[in-house]
Design a protein around this motif. Structure first.
Motif, PDB file in Angstrom:
ATOM      1  N   TYR A   3       0.839  -1.202   0.000  1.00 16.48           N
ATOM      2  CA  TYR A   3       0.000   0.000   0.000  1.00 16.48           C
ATOM      3  C   TYR A   3       0.875   1.253   0.000  1.00 16.48           C
ATOM      4  O   TYR A   3       0.568   2.226  -0.693  1.00 16.48           O
ATOM      5  N   ILE A  18      -8.208  -2.038   7.322  1.00 12.35           N
ATOM      6  CA  ILE A  18      -9.138  -2.123   6.198  1.00 12.35           C
ATOM      7  C   ILE A  18      -9.368  -0.725   5.620  1.00 12.35           C
ATOM      8  O   ILE A  18      -9.630  -0.556   4.438  1.00 12.35           O
ATOM      9  N   GLY A  19      -9.252   0.270   6.506  1.00  8.74           N
ATOM     10  CA  GLY A  19      -9.461   1.644   6.061  1.00  8.74           C
ATOM     11  C   GLY A  19     -10.902   2.081   6.227  1.00  8.74           C
ATOM     12  O   GLY A  19     -11.410   2.892   5.467  1.00  8.74           O
ATOM     13  N   LYS A  54      -6.409   6.607   3.544  1.00 11.88           N
ATOM     14  CA  LYS A  54      -7.056   6.153   2.316  1.00 11.88           C
ATOM     15  C   LYS A  54      -7.788   7.313   1.649  1.00 11.88           C
ATOM     16  O   LYS A  54      -7.746   7.464   0.431  1.00 11.88           O
ATOM     17  N   GLY A  74      -8.370  -2.671   0.325  1.00  9.77           N
ATOM     18  CA  GLY A  74      -9.129  -2.628   1.569  1.00  9.77           C
ATOM     19  C   GLY A  74     -10.039  -3.842   1.705  1.00  9.77           C
ATOM     20  O   GLY A  74     -10.142  -4.446   2.768  1.00  9.77           O
ATOM     21  N   THR A 113      -8.057  -6.873   2.529  1.00  8.01           N
ATOM     22  CA  THR A 113      -7.687  -6.830   3.942  1.00  8.01           C
ATOM     23  C   THR A 113      -8.851  -7.309   4.806  1.00  8.01           C
ATOM     24  O   THR A 113      -8.654  -8.091   5.737  1.00  8.01           O
TER      25      THR A 113
END
Lengths: 498, 475
Positions: free
Chosen positions: B309, B380-381, B391, B414, B417
């Motif tokens: 990322y 995960i955001g 993000k 995301g 994840t």
């Protein structure tokens, strides 16, 4: 911070604080947990009443701070917020009572009620969100708060349903996120404005606006179970009955529908959407969903699954009303947001009672249940007739306004959709009522609990009776100034500046 | 007294943990006390450095009064300060955790001096202003980290040696590049070099060597192979330090050099290459995390994916520079730290970390599950969290510059994840028998993990502060 801001914050905290505290309550301390639950629910209801009166007077409540430079977290209460928050406050109180009775002696209650309160906290946040960014935050939190409720039992089927729920909702969340970021780049972080704030962009960024709108409708469509994004909803029926009731009546599907209302009315504005040729697409999608949901409901043999598909169908009435793009249809859609909540929660409470008291899960087991559980069945009947739209039930009011709204904007075919859907509603509800009231009961119920003084535990019986009464009154007294319909009219007056 | 006037807060950020490390060697009995007091005082020094930066702007300190190009110089900038904060915020809970985690005397004896030394070295790296000094700190970090991995006992030796070899290779590349730069320009100070650097083939070679060396240390796919065994095999607090902090140091350095020294040489093609590697890392790391048979392996592979990322974020440095990357690094540091600490708790309680049998331990330690969940939300955001903020910033930059593919990769990662995070969390929901605990997990261990997870969430509200410091005082 102003008084109004404090009030909004208190309303949010009234479900967040009990929720967090409940996690720490030992499993067997039932009374403490009940006190926390009930005091949160009651305090919240009282605060919402204060807020309601304020908004009716024309006061505007707001609270905001910057999360990033130029990106604000905004809470506000307008008439539309009140519609949703009042529904959630009332139904939370009722559902809490129901859940306490329903989950008696089952494991992991502190975890359950903790997340239950968090779920209401996020729903409240959705109602009070003052811009898309804030809405997105609570919308995603709702996914997280409901997941543990859906998989509460921890069995293989519920974990599977949970996985599917996450894939659908997180996927929808991604589409929504891109939409929100995109609109933020195009127009900045603006508050929800009646009539929309993107109108000025018409003619400059048409393609971008179209893409972003479609993405966001996908995002909201998942939770509001628009076909073909509805697959998670019937699966999520493995959750305990109070969860299903909450998911279907206030929390999840309503959050999606509410998002569509905000998006169409307060972000894009119907004018811009008509200009972009997008409204008709959503209207068609809603119509397809209404008919498809009813057809699938007809095919189900499990009571809860039939109700689930009925939700798929009924929630899209809200979307239909909003996308008709006329004031009368809008009133119908908004009123249905409340009406559907009251009726559907009643139905799910009743289904839960049948399952808990007699072990009845399937429709063919319902024969003669009206004699064994007359009160519950009476409540169920009110809910079912309301869904069909029999006058003077609440559902009739919604459908009447929707039909008038369709005529008003010259979309006569929508009336056909409404009639077809009502016919299908009759076909999947009336046989159930017939079985329950007129067929002789089976010799033995599948799994009958010990007989109590009332037909079932009192905290299971009173909630559906109360919500059925509300659903009945919402229709009978629709003309009164305190009815959901009157409030929907108020919102419409303010939105359309009539 | 105006605290912001004290000129040497930045120096204290290095000296305090260094002194504490020395004290822990001299008086091993005091290991824990020295560790905790040292950690809190370092946090205080970072706070002081912040006051100084806010009041007086960026700062250069000449150690011993010798100026560049001869003497050692330190510099305090906005990004450096953020890295100091990242290190301090994650290190304090890890220090508290380690108090109860290490039970054997020999582990305690070795852990405290090494850990405090590692902290001092990392802070030194962030504050260093010349290439040679940076090389020294980079090398020191690797060596100390390897010894810390080996604390896990004989079973971790293989992983530790692999870690050592790969990192030495990386250091070697870096050293070569430093030598090339010194040969070409006769100086090592970054700021002075940046004014002199020309786009010659030699400089290009130095850039390439330096980047390869740093990417090796940062474990960007496909140079990550040393990471999973080392991070999964180390003792839990060490895993947390390695995954949360150590890999970030080399990434930070690469970004610093790219944005200052080599800004004229860093082409679109180069950042795209890093972006492609990043996507590779996300896919590979996520798939391996989904398949991992052990919890700590899962968390380690998650680091591989999340470093990808950062790779994606690097493709956006031309439009977004420091802010999103730094936000992401801090958020990931808190989240990953919390995750490894929580994983350590489950492992301690169950006596193993096999995914198939972990659910009893998960049920027995709800606070740690919450820690893991909060950290997961940030990874995960999902809002509100530091990960979401990062993000949001990255997605804004990607959409604003019309890079749809990057935007899709950002949100897609995301979802990947989420798949492996919930693979763990759903195991906490399964009903079953009660745990027969193998080892004791103290409340301090549970709550320090939780605190770190909560920090990852609260970072979601710190966006204005981070933006201000990074945007106003860039390098």
């Amino acid at each position: 911070m102003t008084f109004g801001g404090v009030l909004l914050l208190l309303i949010l905290l009234s479900s967040l604080v009990p929720g967090v505290l409940i996690f720490f309550v030992a499993e067997q301390r039932r009374r403490l947990r009940t006190v926390l639950n009930m005091s949160g629910a009651v305090i919240k209801l009282l605060l919402v009443v204060v807020l309601l009166e304020g908004v009716r007077e024309g006061l505007f409540f707001q609270l905001s701070f910057n999360v990033l430079p130029g990106l604000a977290f905004v809470l506000h209460a307008d008439a539309l917020s009140i519609l949703f928050i009042a529904l959630s406050a009332v139904l939370w109180l009722v559902t809490t009572i129901y859940a306490i009775g329903y989950l008696e002696n089952s494991p992991n209650r502190s975890r359950f009620f903790g997340f239950f309160s968090l779920c209401v906290f996020t729903t409240t946040g959705i109602a009070l969100a003052g811009n898309l960014f804030t809405f997105l935050i609570f919308y995603e939190l709702l996914t997280l708060a409901t997941y543990p409720l859906v998989v509460h039992r921890g069995t293989a089927p519920s974990l599977r349903a949970g996985r599917q729920y996450l894939i659908y909702t997180l996927g929808g969340g991604v589409a929504l996120l891109i939409g929100v970021v995109g609109l933020n780049l195009l127009a900045g972080s603006q508050p929800f404005t009646p009539g929309g704030y993107l109108g000025v962009l018409a003619g400059q960024h048409d393609t971008e606006l179209k893409i972003l709108f479609v993405l966001m409708i996908l995002g909201f469509g998942v939770k509001s179970a628009l076909v073909p994004l509805h697959g998670w909803l019937p699966q999520a029926m493995v959750a305990p009955a109070p969860v299903s009731a909450l998911l279907h009546a206030v929390a999840v599907v309503k959050a999606g529908a509410f998002g569509i209302v905000r998006l169409v009315q307060d972000v894009f504005g119907t004018g811009l959407l008509i200009y972009l040729d997008l409204l008709l697409v959503v209207l068609l999608l809603a119509s397809v969903t209404i008919v498809y949901g009813s057809l699938r409901a007809l095919m189900q043999t499990d009571i809860k699954r039939r109700l689930a598909f009925s939700t798929v169908s009924q929630v899209s009435y809200i979307t239909l009303g909003v996308t008709l793009a006329g004031p009368i249809g809008f009133i119908g859609g908004l009123a249905h947001l409340v009406h559907q909540g009251l009726m559907k929660i009643t139905l799910f409470f009743c289904a839960g009672n049948f399952a808990e008291t007699l072990g009845v899960h399937r429709i063919d087991q319902l024969n003669g249940i009206g004699r064994r559980m007359p009160w519950t069945m009476a409540a169920f009947t009110v809910g079912a007739l309301g869904m069909i739209g029999l006058p003077p039930m609440a559902g009739f009011i919604s459908k009447w306004y929707l039909a008038q709204g369709a005529l008003e904007v010259g979309q006569q075919w929508v009336i056909g959709v409404l009639i077809l859907s009502s016919l299908l509603n009759m076909m999947y509800f009336l046989p159930v009522l017939y079985r329950a009231w007129f067929k002789p009961p089976m010799e033995q119920w599948p799994q009958e609990r010990l007989k109590t003084r009332w037909e079932t535990h009192l905290s299971l019986l009173l909630p559906p009776l109360f919500t059925a009464l509300l659903a009945l009154l919402a229709g009978l007294l629709a003309g009164m100034s305190t009815s959901p319909l009157a409030w929907a009219e108020l919102i419409t007056l303010r939105n359309y500046a009539l | 007294m105006d605290l912001s006037l004290h000129p040497h807060w930045a120096v204290w950020c290095i000296v305090v943990p260094l002194l504490a490390s020395g004290l822990a060697v001299l008086v091993p009995r005091w290991g824990k006390t020295v560790g905790v007091v040292g950690a809190l005082l370092t946090l205080l020094a970072v706070g002081g450095a912040t006051l100084h930066l806010l009041a007086h702007g960026p700062q250069r300190i000449e150690i011993g009064g010798w100026g560049a190009p001869l003497g050692i110089q330190l510099q305090l900038t906005g990004p450096a300060l953020m890295m100091l904060w990242m290190t301090a915020l994650v290190s304090v809970p890890i220090t508290l955790y380690a108090c109860d985690y290490f039970v054997t005397r020999s582990q305690q004896l070795r852990f405290w001096p090494l850990w405090l030394l590692l902290w001092a070295t990392m802070n030194m790296l962030y504050l260093s202003a010349d290439l040679f000094n940076l090389y020294i700190t980079l090398e020191l970090i690797s060596l100390v980290a390897v010894v810390l991995v080996a604390l896990a006992g004989p079973k971790a030796i293989r992983a530790a040696i692999r870690y050592l070899l790969m990192n030495l290779l990386g250091s070697l590349c870096f050293l070569l590049a430093v030598a090339l730069m010194y040969g070409a320009y006769g100086m090592l100070d970054i700021k002075m070099l940046a004014e002199q650097v020309e786009a010659t083939p030699l400089t290009g070679l130095a850039l390439a060597l330096m980047s390869i060396g740093l990417l090796l240390k940062s474990a960007l796919f496909p140079l990550h192979i040393w990471l999973p065994p080392a991070h999964a095999g180390a003792p839990a607090p060490v895993s947390a330090v390695l995954s949360a902090l150590v890999v970030k140091a080399s990434f930070y350095l690469m970004l610093l050099l790219w944005l200052t020294l080599y800004s004229s040489l860093v082409t679109h093609g180069l950042t795209t290459l890093i972006g492609v590697l990043g996507i590779g890392a996300i896919l590979w790391g996520s798939v391996q995390a989904l398949r991992a048979a052990r919890l700590k392996q899962l968390v380690a592979y998650s680091t591989v994916a999340q470093l990808g990322y950062i790779g994606l974020a690097i493709t956006l440095i031309d439009v977004a520079a420091w802010q999103p990357v730094l936000t992401f690094m801090i958020a990931h540091a808190c989240a990953k730290g919390a995750m490894f600490l929580a994983a350590g708790n489950f492992q301690r309680a169950a006596g193993h970390d096999r995914m198939a049998l972990i659910s009893t331990a998960l049920r027995a330690l709800p606070v740690s599950v919450f820690a893991f969940a909060l950290a997961g939300v940030s990874l995960i955001g999902l809002p509100p969290s530091g990960g979401f903020l990062a993000k949001w910033l990255l997605l804004s930059a990607a959409l604003d510059s019309g890079r749809w593919l990057i935007a899709l990769a950002l949100v897609g990662s995301g979802l990947l994840t989420a798949l492996y995070i919930f693979r763990v969390l759903e195991r906490a929901m399964r009903p079953g028998a009660n745990l027969q605990p193998v080892g004791r997990v103290s409340p301090l261990m549970e709550w320090s993990a939780f605190g770190l997870g909560l920090l990852a969430i609260l970072l979601g509200f710190a966006g204005v502060g981070i933006t201000q410091i990074v945007a106003e005082w860039p390098v």
